[in-house]
Scaffold this motif. Structure first.
Motif, mmCIF file in Angstrom:
data_model
loop_
_atom_site.group_PDB
_atom_site.id
_atom_site.type_symbol
_atom_site.label_atom_id
_atom_site.label_comp_id
_atom_site.label_asym_id
_atom_site.label_seq_id
_atom_site.Cartn_x
_atom_site.Cartn_y
_atom_site.Cartn_z
ATOM 1 N N ALA A 1 45.364 21.050 45.949
ATOM 2 C CA ALA A 1 45.555 19.643 45.587
ATOM 3 C C ALA A 1 45.878 18.820 46.817
ATOM 4 C CB ALA A 1 46.663 19.501 44.550
ATOM 5 N N VAL A 2 45.408 17.571 46.786
ATOM 6 C CA VAL A 2 45.718 16.598 47.820
ATOM 7 C C VAL A 2 46.482 15.467 47.152
ATOM 8 C CG1 VAL A 2 44.758 14.949 49.468
ATOM 9 C CG2 VAL A 2 43.696 17.194 49.197
ATOM 10 N N LEU A 3 47.672 15.173 47.651
ATOM 11 C CA LEU A 3 48.512 14.126 47.085
ATOM 12 C C LEU A 3 48.178 12.799 47.753
ATOM 13 C CD1 LEU A 3 51.917 16.070 47.145
ATOM 14 C CD2 LEU A 3 50.021 16.256 45.521
ATOM 15 N N ILE A 4 47.908 11.763 46.955
ATOM 16 C CA ILE A 4 47.456 10.484 47.509
ATOM 17 C C ILE A 4 48.355 9.343 47.042
ATOM 18 C CG2 ILE A 4 45.075 11.253 47.748
ATOM 19 C CD1 ILE A 4 44.378 9.830 45.158
ATOM 20 N N ASP A 5 48.362 8.238 47.815
ATOM 21 C CA ASP A 5 49.186 7.088 47.465
ATOM 22 C C ASP A 5 48.449 6.175 46.487
ATOM 23 O OD1 ASP A 5 47.391 5.518 48.970
ATOM 24 O OD2 ASP A 5 48.668 5.603 50.767
ATOM 25 N N GLU A 6 49.123 5.126 46.016
ATOM 26 C CA GLU A 6 48.543 4.240 45.003
ATOM 27 C C GLU A 6 47.283 3.551 45.497
ATOM 28 O OE1 GLU A 6 49.043 4.008 42.001
ATOM 29 O OE2 GLU A 6 51.049 4.750 41.572
ATOM 30 N N GLY A 7 47.260 3.189 46.770
ATOM 31 C CA GLY A 7 46.068 2.552 47.318
ATOM 32 C C GLY A 7 44.868 3.468 47.266
ATOM 33 N N ALA A 8 45.078 4.744 47.560
ATOM 34 C CA ALA A 8 43.978 5.714 47.503
ATOM 35 C C ALA A 8 43.555 5.969 46.063
ATOM 36 C CB ALA A 8 44.403 7.013 48.185
ATOM 37 N N VAL A 9 44.515 5.970 45.119
ATOM 38 C CA VAL A 9 44.168 6.118 43.705
ATOM 39 C C VAL A 9 43.207 5.022 43.290
ATOM 40 C CG1 VAL A 9 45.042 6.026 41.339
ATOM 41 C CG2 VAL A 9 46.295 7.323 43.067
ATOM 42 N N LEU A 10 43.526 3.783 43.658
ATOM 43 C CA LEU A 10 42.669 2.651 43.320
ATOM 44 C C LEU A 10 41.292 2.806 43.959
ATOM 45 C CD1 LEU A 10 42.504 -0.159 41.981
ATOM 46 C CD2 LEU A 10 43.278 -1.127 44.157
ATOM 47 N N ALA A 11 41.255 3.260 45.203
ATOM 48 C CA ALA A 11 39.996 3.376 45.928
ATOM 49 C C ALA A 11 39.095 4.469 45.358
ATOM 50 C CB ALA A 11 40.273 3.645 47.409
ATOM 51 N N LEU B 1 42.790 15.601 43.254
ATOM 52 C CA LEU B 1 43.491 14.492 43.885
ATOM 53 C C LEU B 1 44.583 14.035 42.926
ATOM 54 C CD1 LEU B 1 40.553 12.460 45.463
ATOM 55 C CD2 LEU B 1 41.765 14.460 46.319
ATOM 56 N N VAL B 2 45.826 14.041 43.404
ATOM 57 C CA VAL B 2 46.997 13.843 42.547
ATOM 58 C C VAL B 2 47.709 12.549 42.927
ATOM 59 C CG1 VAL B 2 49.180 14.835 41.775
ATOM 60 C CG2 VAL B 2 47.242 16.329 42.273
ATOM 61 N N SER B 3 48.002 11.730 41.927
ATOM 62 C CA SER B 3 48.633 10.435 42.131
ATOM 63 C C SER B 3 50.134 10.580 42.361
ATOM 64 C CB SER B 3 48.397 9.547 40.906
ATOM 65 O OG SER B 3 49.087 10.078 39.788
ATOM 66 N N PRO B 4 50.825 9.491 42.771
ATOM 67 C CA PRO B 4 52.273 9.571 42.986
ATOM 68 C C PRO B 4 53.056 9.976 41.737
ATOM 69 C CG PRO B 4 51.396 7.625 44.066
ATOM 70 C CD PRO B 4 50.274 8.204 43.254
ATOM 71 N N ASP B 5 52.514 9.697 40.524
ATOM 72 C CA ASP B 5 53.208 10.121 39.302
ATOM 73 C C ASP B 5 52.699 11.465 38.797
ATOM 74 O OD1 ASP B 5 50.756 9.140 38.577
ATOM 75 O OD2 ASP B 5 51.473 7.972 36.868
#
Length: 381
Positions: free
Chosen positions: A289-299, A327-331
């Motif tokens: 898994a790759v943990l991504i920030d909110e901006g990357a989630v949106l992208a 790909l894993v979101s902050p939540d």
């Protein structure tokens, strides 16, 4: 039989199923076997008759047949479906032989040859195995044989791999480029609850996830392991991949295959997933898994952009370039999957940094948009 008349709206999904040139038909264990007597060849013959009629009408049909374990119980003197893997595999080794012989004998009445294809989860998660299975099925059909597919229960290493062949059927439908998937079992369609336990409302067509609000799906019965939950999951998987689905009773097989006017129809997404994106989303095993920030989630999940190192905040597990990762979101939600360009050790040294901060050799996207699929998009359907 739950017949759907024109007043309730046959819909585009039923029309697509009725006119499909390439069809995958999945037949559940309860439609072929009983606990006391094992394989029921009379019921199998009636199902073969329905498949033959569809083939004579001009369609190419692949059969996904459950029933191997159920067919092996009576010959081995087992009175209940075994719970341990070794006994299940022993029953399957006996039942697969009987099942293949029964299908071969039944279709021989029409001068057709049957080819048995045993598949495991590994055959779909590995791209080379995936392509080999596709070539085998395509060649069988080109030679005029009826392909009868079953999960390879005798060598599988996990207790439930595909969900009583429901998920296997959905994967096969995409693998062979089918125009429709028909799931036949002991239920006549989808209800918002268990009709055997009281009042339940029949759902004739599922156009989107909104049509499933309030639906409670149960687990499998004595002979099978799938149940309505497995069938619903498989139907949504196939529909998401661009394949319309009909869920109907095996007793209504002739009508289901002839006109699609019974059961519950699931509309397909307008644009069919490419073979590669389908494999990434549904068939490949995640290696990390790759943990991504909110901006990357949106992208990546909403705008279908490539994933860049700057949007990554962490890594889980060990993986290599070319593996599929979540790909894993902050939540802590899995929002997408993709084919990673870097090893986990390489990625640990560059995440959170802008392209300008990276060596020129490491400025390519971590996951290119062409190798990335949104999981959230599937859930919204």
């Amino acid at each position: 039989m739950t017949q759907v008349n024109s007043e309730s709206g046959v819909g585009a999904a039923r029309e697509a199923i009725a006119t499909a040139r390439s069809v995958v038909v999945k037949i559940g264990s309860s439609a072929l076997t009983s606990m006391k007597s094992g394989l029921d060849t009379e019921r199998l013959d009636r199902l073969a008759d329905a498949v033959e009629a569809r083939m004579r009408a001009g369609s190419d049909v692949v059969v996904v047949s459950s029933g191997a374990i159920g067919a092996g119980l009576a010959p081995l003197g087992l009175s209940t479906r075994p719970r341990d893997l070794a006994t299940k595999q022993a029953a399957a080794s006996v039942g697969q032989l009987a099942l293949a012989h029964a299908w071969g004998t039944s279709f021989a009445r029409y001068g057709r040859t049957v080819g048995q294809v045993l598949l495991s989860a590994d055959d779909f998660s590995r791209r080379e195995h995936h392509r080999n299975a596709q070539r085998t099925l395509d060649r069988l059909r080109s030679l005029g044989a009826v392909a009868v597919v079953n999960e390879n229960d005798t060598v599988a290493t996990e207790e439930i791999r595909f969900g009583d062949n429901d998920r296997l059927a959905a994967l096969v439908a995409h693998l062979v480029g089918a125009d429709a998937l028909i799931l036949l079992s002991d239920v006549d369609g989808l209800y918002d609850g268990d009709p055997r336990k009281g009042a339940a409302t029949f759902i004739p067509e599922v156009r989107s996830s909104a049509d499933l609000d309030g639906v409670i799906a149960g687990s499998g019965g004595a002979l099978g392991t799938g149940g309505m939950a497995s069938k619903l999951s498989a139907a949504r998987l196939a529909a998401d991949a661009g394949v319309p689905v009909l869920l109907a009773a095996a007793a209504d097989a002739a009508t289901a295959l002839a006109s699609g006017s019974v059961g519950t129809a699931f509309a397909a997404r307008p644009v069919r997933l490419s073979a590669r994106k389908f494999w990434v989303r549904h068939a490949a095993d995640s290696r990390g898994a790759v943990l991504i920030d909110e901006g990357a989630v949106l992208a990546v999940a909403h705008r279908r952009h490539s994933l860049l190192a700057a949007g990554i905040v962490g890594v889980r597990g060990r993986f290599h370039g070319g593996d599929v990762v979540d790909l894993v979101s902050p939540d802590d939600r899995v929002v997408a999957r993709g084919v990673i360009e870097y090893d986990s050790t390489e990625l640990s040294g560059i995440f959170g940094r802008s392209s300008a901060e990276l060596p020129e050799t490491m400025r390519r996207p971590v996951i290119h948009a062409d190798d990335l699929v949104s999981v959230e998009e599937s859930a919204r359907r």
